[in-house]
Write a protein that holds these residues in place. Structure first.
Motif: not given
Length: 633
Positions: A574, A576, A579
């Motif tokens: 990921t 993000d 996250k």
């Protein structure tokens, strides 16, 4: 005082020492010196550990709602006597982390945590326990506890610390025995007399390496001295590990406190004498019988191998045996039968110690301390059990369950006692706080088990947890010990070829139990987190708090490389930021960050970016260094 006065006093002192030494040598040559052995009295047998196992009745309780099994009834009965209340069950997130580390020495994966949280079945906990006990990692975890007792290493120790090329086979045998749930009686029998019991099974011969796993000096000039030293160490270890008796104290004189005479020690030692074959400059291996054995055995006066005294016959500890017991080895063309007779006596149902001792050791590793807090000393100087009826009930249950150690684990970890909280939650009510404070005051050492004791991970589990969290761990099993790289400054202190790094880099990340066990050099993270030296049986590791522990986790190349690898693995899944932070917490602490933690991490993140550093790497490094990572609630 003048120089001449000092000279005359020093000369007189040396003369006195010389006289004492000459007298000792003269006495050592006097083989007619009588030996008077003290008898075993009825009072000697009154000590709690020498009493026969008493099948205790499970206590009747007026309110047993808290109890999950009979273990809890014994515990709750004692708590009620002190007007104390047990703690409620810990959260599921806490339980899976506790059980995973306890039974396998590994953290649960984020997916495993989530699956357990979502499983609403009443028997979800039991299924989790069964899965962990069925895992091959269970044997790797619990074998290490036994290897500490067995003083296992892959080298001799002392000055040259010579390699024992096949010592690792014993380590693998122990792992397999735990994974196969080998009954504890057979587990012991094979380590004492596997070659006699199963002469066609090479693994049974490997099991006898337990007896000879201690340190040794193969290059010693006097073979008789080496034989004496090895036999005494072997005998002391068997007594300490299996019977929890410090019989080694009787090598030189009758035991000062326990009813164990010097003759008792050398009778016990005589059981092993035919099985020890030594060769100059050759390391210890497995036991090997000399048949028939015609040498006589003696009490070695003052423990001196040059001073054999009264002749004795091989036998077991008098105080542990029922009156009238006869030690009767069944000799054959291939064996003298002594060790088989010993093994059968050790696991006989009327032996009061063996089952109690192993039950206490298993309880100890689940709760931090045993029901007897001196796990290798059930003698007069040891502590009495905190829950004697529970200890005997568990020991009797172990025997009735066919000596199954996995079944014993199930009884313990399925209990409400084991599932208690280890600390108050932040939102505890006033009543909960009051009950907690009362228990802390009345039961400060947690002897009554009024809560679950938090425990710090061992160095091996910390390393394995870091490798697991970063996705690097290599679960390959068995084989010779691997040698990961060592810090350059440490390598510079070693003799040539003392730590030849394993060429295959994938091997460097294998579980810690497979890291080469050199007696004179413990792998750095193991040493700073209190791994024993393997020069003697270790029944309970120290748990120190030292600056090198923090420095190692913060500054070592291993920690930095692991942090970088975990950050890289998270980024691959990921991009993000939120996250990534959540994933780092899940992989290290088995939980998401709190609101306050998230705010702190986000501030750290921006500060690190501003300096050009990698914030995710520094977050991983910080999580590896937090107390929660190395501590299990």
């Amino acid at each position: 005082m003048s120089v001449m006065q000092v000279f005359h006093q020093t000369t007189a002192a040396f003369a006195l020492l010389a006289t004492i030494a000459t007298s000792s040598i003269a006495n050592a040559d006097d083989r007619t010196e009588p030996y008077s052995e003290p008898p075993i009295t009825a009072d000697d047998r009154q000590h709690w550990s020498f009493q026969p196992l008493k099948p205790a009745a499970v206590p009747e309780l007026t309110d047993a709602q808290w109890c999950r099994n009979d273990v809890d009834r014994f515990v709750l009965h004692e708590l009620s006597e002190e007007e104390l209340q047990p703690q409620p069950q810990a959260s599921r997130r806490t339980l899976i982390r506790r059980l995973s580390f306890d039974l396998t020495g590994l953290p649960p994966t984020p997916d495993e945590v989530e699956a357990f949280l979502q499983d609403s079945a009443d028997d979800a906990g039991e299924e989790l326990i069964d899965r962990l006990l069925a895992s091959p990692h269970y044997g790797e975890r619990w074998a290490q506890h036994w290897l500490d007792l067995a003083r296992f290493a892959e080298t001799d120790g002392f000055e040259h610390d010579k390699l024992r090329p096949e010592a690792w086979k014993y380590r693998d045998w122990v792992i397999k025995a735990f994974n196969d749930d080998m009954p504890y009686d057979d587990f012991l029998r094979q380590q004492i007399a596997g070659d006699e019991l199963y002469p066609d099974d090479p693994l049974a011969l490997t099991a006898t390496r337990f007896c000879l796993s201690g340190p040794d000096m193969p290059d010693i000039n006097l073979l008789d001295e080496r034989r004496h030293t090895v036999l005494n160490e072997l005998t002391s270890t068997v007594g300490e590990v299996v019977l929890a008796l410090q019989i080694g104290c009787a090598q030189c004189h009758d035991h000062k406190y326990d009813p164990i005479s010097q003759a008792d020690f050398y009778r016990f030692r005589a059981i092993f004498e035919p099985a020890l074959t030594l060769k100059k400059n050759k390391s210890l291996s497995a036991l090997s019988e000399t048949v028939p054995w015609r040498d006589t055995s003696h009490v070695m006066r003052r423990g001196d191998f040059r001073s054999p005294g009264a002749e004795i016959e091989a036998n077991v500890m008098r105080v542990v045996s029922l009156p009238g017991y006869a030690f009767t080895p069944n000799a054959s063309a291939t064996t003298n039968g002594r060790r088989t007779a010993l093994a059968n006596w050790l696991v006989a149902r009327d032996n009061p110690l063996t089952a109690r001792v192993i039950v206490n050791r298993i309880w100890q590793h689940h709760f931090g301390v045993g029901l007897v807090t001196t796990p290798s000393d059930f003698g007069i100087m040891g502590q009495e059990p905190s829950h004697p009826e529970l200890l005997d009930w568990l020991a009797t249950s172990l025997i009735n369950d066919g000596w199954s150690m996995k079944q014993l684990h199930r009884r313990i970890v399925n209990s409400a006692t084991y599932r208690q909280r280890s600390r108050l939650p932040d939102d505890a009510s006033n009543a909960q706080q009051s009950a907690w404070l009362k228990a802390i005051k009345a039961d400060p050492q947690n002897e009554l088990l009024s809560r679950f004791p938090r425990f710090r991970l061992e160095g091996e589990a910390i390393r394995d947890a870091m490798l697991t969290a970063s996705g690097q761990i290599n679960f390959k099993a068995s084989g010779p010990g691997v040698r990961p790289p060592l810090p350059r400054e440490l390598v510079s202190t070693l003799l040539k070829n003392q730590w030849t790094v394993t060429k295959d880099k994938a091997e460097h990340n294998r579980r810690s139990i497979y890291v080469f066990a050199r007696r004179n050099l413990r792998y750095p993270i193991f040493e700073v987190f209190d791994r024993p030296s393997a020069n003697a049986s270790c029944s309970e590791r120290s748990v120190s708090t030292t600056a090198p522990q923090s420095l190692h986790l913060l500054n070592s190349q291993f920690t930095m490389n692991t942090s970088k690898h975990m950050a890289r693995m998270i980024r691959e899944k990921t991009s993000d930021q939120h996250k990534q932070i959540t994933a780092a917490f899940a992989r290290t602490l088995s939980r998401p960050p709190t609101v306050d933690e998230l705010a702190d991490v986000e501030k750290l993140w921006e500060d690190q970016k501003a300096t050009g550093a990698d914030p995710l790497v520094h977050l991983c490094l910080s999580l590896f260094n937090c107390n929660e990572f190395v501590t299990v609630d």
